[in-house]
Design a protein around this motif. Sequence first.
Motif, mmCIF file in Angstrom:
data_model
loop_
_atom_site.group_PDB
_atom_site.id
_atom_site.type_symbol
_atom_site.label_atom_id
_atom_site.label_comp_id
_atom_site.label_asym_id
_atom_site.label_seq_id
_atom_site.Cartn_x
_atom_site.Cartn_y
_atom_site.Cartn_z
ATOM 1 N N GLY A 35 0.585 -1.386 -0.440
ATOM 2 C CA GLY A 35 -0.261 0.094 0.020
ATOM 3 C C GLY A 35 1.164 1.030 -0.110
ATOM 4 O O GLY A 35 0.311 2.087 -1.016
ATOM 5 N N PHE A 36 2.021 1.051 1.022
ATOM 6 C CA PHE A 36 2.918 2.131 0.782
ATOM 7 C C PHE A 36 3.590 2.548 -0.686
ATOM 8 O O PHE A 36 3.244 2.988 -0.914
ATOM 9 N N ALA A 37 3.841 1.283 -1.333
ATOM 10 C CA ALA A 37 4.139 1.944 -3.185
ATOM 11 C C ALA A 37 3.109 2.164 -3.473
ATOM 12 O O ALA A 37 3.394 3.399 -4.604
ATOM 13 N N ILE A 38 1.922 2.140 -3.220
ATOM 14 C CA ILE A 38 1.321 2.157 -4.508
ATOM 15 C C ILE A 38 0.794 3.862 -3.815
ATOM 16 O O ILE A 38 0.370 4.336 -5.018
ATOM 17 N N ALA A 39 0.493 4.127 -2.829
ATOM 18 C CA ALA A 39 0.348 5.014 -1.741
ATOM 19 C C ALA A 39 1.744 6.333 -3.182
ATOM 20 O O ALA A 39 1.435 7.108 -3.813
ATOM 21 N N LEU A 40 2.173 6.327 -3.100
ATOM 22 C CA LEU A 40 3.685 6.684 -3.542
ATOM 23 C C LEU A 40 3.828 7.089 -4.986
ATOM 24 O O LEU A 40 3.481 8.181 -5.697
ATOM 25 N N CYS A 41 3.220 5.330 -5.691
ATOM 26 C CA CYS A 41 2.938 5.296 -7.577
ATOM 27 C C CYS A 41 1.883 6.602 -7.691
ATOM 28 O O CYS A 41 1.756 7.519 -8.668
ATOM 29 N N ARG A 42 0.828 6.502 -6.686
ATOM 30 C CA ARG A 42 -0.909 7.550 -7.166
ATOM 31 C C ARG A 42 -0.282 8.435 -7.266
ATOM 32 O O ARG A 42 -1.200 9.619 -7.752
ATOM 33 N N VAL A 43 0.686 9.464 -6.035
ATOM 34 C CA VAL A 43 1.029 10.746 -6.520
ATOM 35 C C VAL A 43 2.563 10.483 -7.445
ATOM 36 O O VAL A 43 3.196 12.173 -6.902
ATOM 37 N N SER A 44 2.848 10.309 -8.248
ATOM 38 C CA SER A 44 4.725 10.255 -8.660
ATOM 39 C C SER A 44 4.316 10.964 -9.693
ATOM 40 O O SER A 44 3.470 12.251 -10.128
ATOM 41 N N GLY A 45 5.104 11.390 -10.066
ATOM 42 C CA GLY A 45 6.073 13.048 -11.187
ATOM 43 C C GLY A 45 5.190 11.579 -12.329
ATOM 44 O O GLY A 45 4.730 12.346 -13.257
ATOM 45 N N LEU A 46 5.149 10.512 -12.364
ATOM 46 C CA LEU A 46 5.789 9.964 -13.797
ATOM 47 C C LEU A 46 3.508 9.565 -14.546
ATOM 48 O O LEU A 46 3.335 8.988 -13.612
ATOM 49 N N ARG A 47 3.281 10.136 -15.406
ATOM 50 C CA ARG A 47 2.207 9.940 -15.474
ATOM 51 C C ARG A 47 1.825 7.878 -16.095
ATOM 52 O O ARG A 47 0.999 7.944 -14.839
ATOM 53 N N ALA A 48 2.453 7.416 -16.243
ATOM 54 C CA ALA A 48 2.476 5.919 -16.145
ATOM 55 C C ALA A 48 2.245 5.173 -15.527
ATOM 56 O O ALA A 48 1.560 4.651 -15.275
ATOM 57 N N VAL A 49 3.156 5.968 -14.378
ATOM 58 C CA VAL A 49 3.039 5.648 -12.697
ATOM 59 C C VAL A 49 2.068 5.656 -12.911
ATOM 60 O O VAL A 49 1.296 4.384 -11.641
ATOM 61 N N ARG A 50 1.390 6.427 -12.734
ATOM 62 C CA ARG A 50 0.319 6.949 -11.414
ATOM 63 C C ARG A 50 -0.940 6.255 -12.432
ATOM 64 O O ARG A 50 -1.590 6.136 -11.292
ATOM 65 N N LEU A 51 -0.980 6.230 -13.876
ATOM 66 C CA LEU A 51 -2.496 5.295 -14.403
ATOM 67 C C LEU A 51 -1.860 3.905 -14.253
ATOM 68 O O LEU A 51 -3.168 3.870 -13.345
ATOM 69 N N ALA A 52 -0.771 3.299 -13.746
ATOM 70 C CA ALA A 52 -0.510 2.099 -13.839
ATOM 71 C C ALA A 52 -1.085 1.560 -12.110
ATOM 72 O O ALA A 52 -2.140 0.690 -11.754
ATOM 73 N N SER A 53 -0.532 2.533 -11.494
ATOM 74 C CA SER A 53 -1.146 2.364 -10.732
ATOM 75 C C SER A 53 -2.487 2.567 -10.390
ATOM 76 O O SER A 53 -3.560 1.641 -8.775
ATOM 77 N N GLY A 54 -3.212 3.334 -10.376
ATOM 78 C CA GLY A 54 -4.272 3.732 -10.038
ATOM 79 C C GLY A 54 -5.509 2.590 -11.148
ATOM 80 O O GLY A 54 -6.523 2.073 -10.385
ATOM 81 N N ALA A 55 -4.638 2.122 -12.105
ATOM 82 C CA ALA A 55 -5.554 1.165 -12.649
ATOM 83 C C ALA A 55 -5.213 -0.329 -11.271
ATOM 84 O O ALA A 55 -6.470 -1.325 -11.226
ATOM 85 N N TYR A 56 -4.330 -0.141 -10.432
ATOM 86 C CA TYR A 56 -4.320 -1.309 -10.086
ATOM 87 C C TYR A 56 -5.323 -1.585 -8.699
ATOM 88 O O TYR A 56 -6.290 -2.378 -8.339
ATOM 89 N N VAL A 57 -5.535 -0.500 -8.271
ATOM 90 C CA VAL A 57 -6.514 0.407 -7.355
ATOM 91 C C VAL A 57 -7.902 0.078 -7.781
ATOM 92 O O VAL A 57 -8.563 -0.601 -7.356
ATOM 93 N N GLN A 58 -8.218 0.285 -9.276
ATOM 94 C CA GLN A 58 -9.342 0.126 -9.235
ATOM 95 C C GLN A 58 -9.902 -1.475 -9.939
ATOM 96 O O GLN A 58 -10.824 -1.620 -9.278
ATOM 97 N N LEU A 59 -8.926 -2.451 -10.396
ATOM 98 C CA LEU A 59 -9.663 -3.536 -10.373
ATOM 99 C C LEU A 59 -9.092 -4.199 -9.117
ATOM 100 O O LEU A 59 -10.166 -5.069 -8.880
ATOM 101 N N ILE A 60 -8.252 -3.902 -8.213
ATOM 102 C CA ILE A 60 -8.577 -4.966 -6.691
ATOM 103 C C ILE A 60 -9.838 -4.618 -6.522
ATOM 104 O O ILE A 60 -10.771 -5.102 -5.172
ATOM 105 N N GLN A 61 -10.476 -2.875 -6.360
ATOM 106 C CA GLN A 61 -10.916 -2.803 -5.172
ATOM 107 C C GLN A 61 -12.947 -2.997 -6.262
ATOM 108 O O GLN A 61 -13.813 -2.892 -5.797
ATOM 109 N N GLY A 62 -12.674 -3.262 -7.626
ATOM 110 C CA GLY A 62 -14.536 -3.670 -7.857
ATOM 111 C C GLY A 62 -14.064 -5.247 -8.179
ATOM 112 O O GLY A 62 -14.700 -5.819 -8.678
ATOM 113 N N THR A 63 -12.946 -6.004 -7.401
ATOM 114 C CA THR A 63 -12.856 -7.715 -7.188
ATOM 115 C C THR A 63 -13.313 -7.921 -5.639
ATOM 116 O O THR A 63 -13.067 -7.180 -4.848
ATOM 117 N N PRO A 64 -14.134 -8.953 -5.259
ATOM 118 C CA PRO A 64 -14.636 -9.146 -4.317
ATOM 119 C C PRO A 64 -12.901 -10.574 -3.425
ATOM 120 O O PRO A 64 -12.526 -10.929 -4.469
#
Lengths: 222, 227
Positions: A35-64
Amino acid sequence: MNGSLNANHLLFLAQGALWTVGLSLIALVGGGALGFAIALCRVSGLRAVRLASGAYVQLIQGTPLLVIMFLTYFGLPPLGFSVSPLAAAGASLTIYVGAYLGEIWRGAIQSVPRPQWEAAEGLALSRTQRMAKVILPQAVRIATPPTVGFMVQIVKNTSLASVVGFVELARAGQIINNALFEPFLIYAIIAVAYFALCFPLSRLSQRLERRSGRGRTTLMPA
Amino acid sequence: MALNLDFGAVLERWPSFLDGALLTLQLAGVATVVGGALGGVAAIGRRSRYPAIRRLCEVYVEAIRNTPLLVQIFLVYFGLASLGFKFSAVTVAALALTINVGAYTTEIVRAGLDAIPRGQIEAAEGLALTRAQIYRHVVLLPAIERVYPALTSQFVLLMLASSVTSQISAEELTAVANYIQSDTYRAFETYIVVALFYVALSFLMRGGFWALSLVLFPRRRRLGTPL
């Protein structure tokens, strides 16, 4: 083999409770690191990193969590990986908790007031220094009450490890019930045991929330 | 190591997946409507002038929020049975999910109610609105408007949590997946497909709640902002 509830059964339940605590700690440590790594990625300066970590969160939070559990425990062996119940439960919880803690902590990092970032930049601190010395120490204070609140969710969610045969509190109850067939009594005891584990954490979280003076509601997965 | 994935055998079962997804949505729908109403009532109860009612609502909320859904489902399932009631697994599932989500809704709505400034109610009284009118127009709807995003997330989480009812063999999406994987021996593919189904369902629900917000809150303010 009908009998009545005796001390051995209670001891077995206590052992299960211990595994519930153990599994919760594994989930907290593993999920916390992820989660710490994800949080840092989500506020990263790199757009690709932000998008990838955002997608991970969306995917997991959409799955039981239950489906993630089945996926690791039943899904991996046919592909040639052998997984023990403990490994499957630990990995699933880590994946799941990482996504939620990542979001909670991203929120905490982003709610550190903007001028703090600017002031740190004005002092010519590097990005790493800004994060480590200015932003994170303040974010930790904001993040503590919802994180403690989320620990309640972790403890409750470990009950789903019972479906892959991991003997924690809920599974221990099922096993005893299979022998005694007193479901209402046994599940009432199990519920009380979970309550005893979770209620102090809930209260602590509420107290911390009140002390930090912000009445924000934290989201609680069922 | 070469991964040997074959989605064909799994995907040709798509009618079963759709049936399961439909039941999942129905379970979530019933629990959202009834549990949402229950939560609204309990939230008002937590602010009652009678201590007994306040206490009762608090015990309900704390008991549910501090025990796992799985255990609640078993308690309802076996509890009703030991009292002599015979209900189908789907009925028990809907009942347990309703009781569960009601408690979470209570806390969210209560936070919204607490955020209504006292002055607004006084102003409404000054305009000679009746108690019922005040509750509807000044207290409840603005409170819900404020916590709407949190409610949306909670109801989506409820839909995901309904997967646990597969444990008492309610034939929803996860139970369908369990059946298909044992039939096709394609566990990994089955659960991947079902995970994607859930992701799609959560997007669908979020979209639905967004559309509902346009009807419920015609002022089109940014939702969740302070009043």
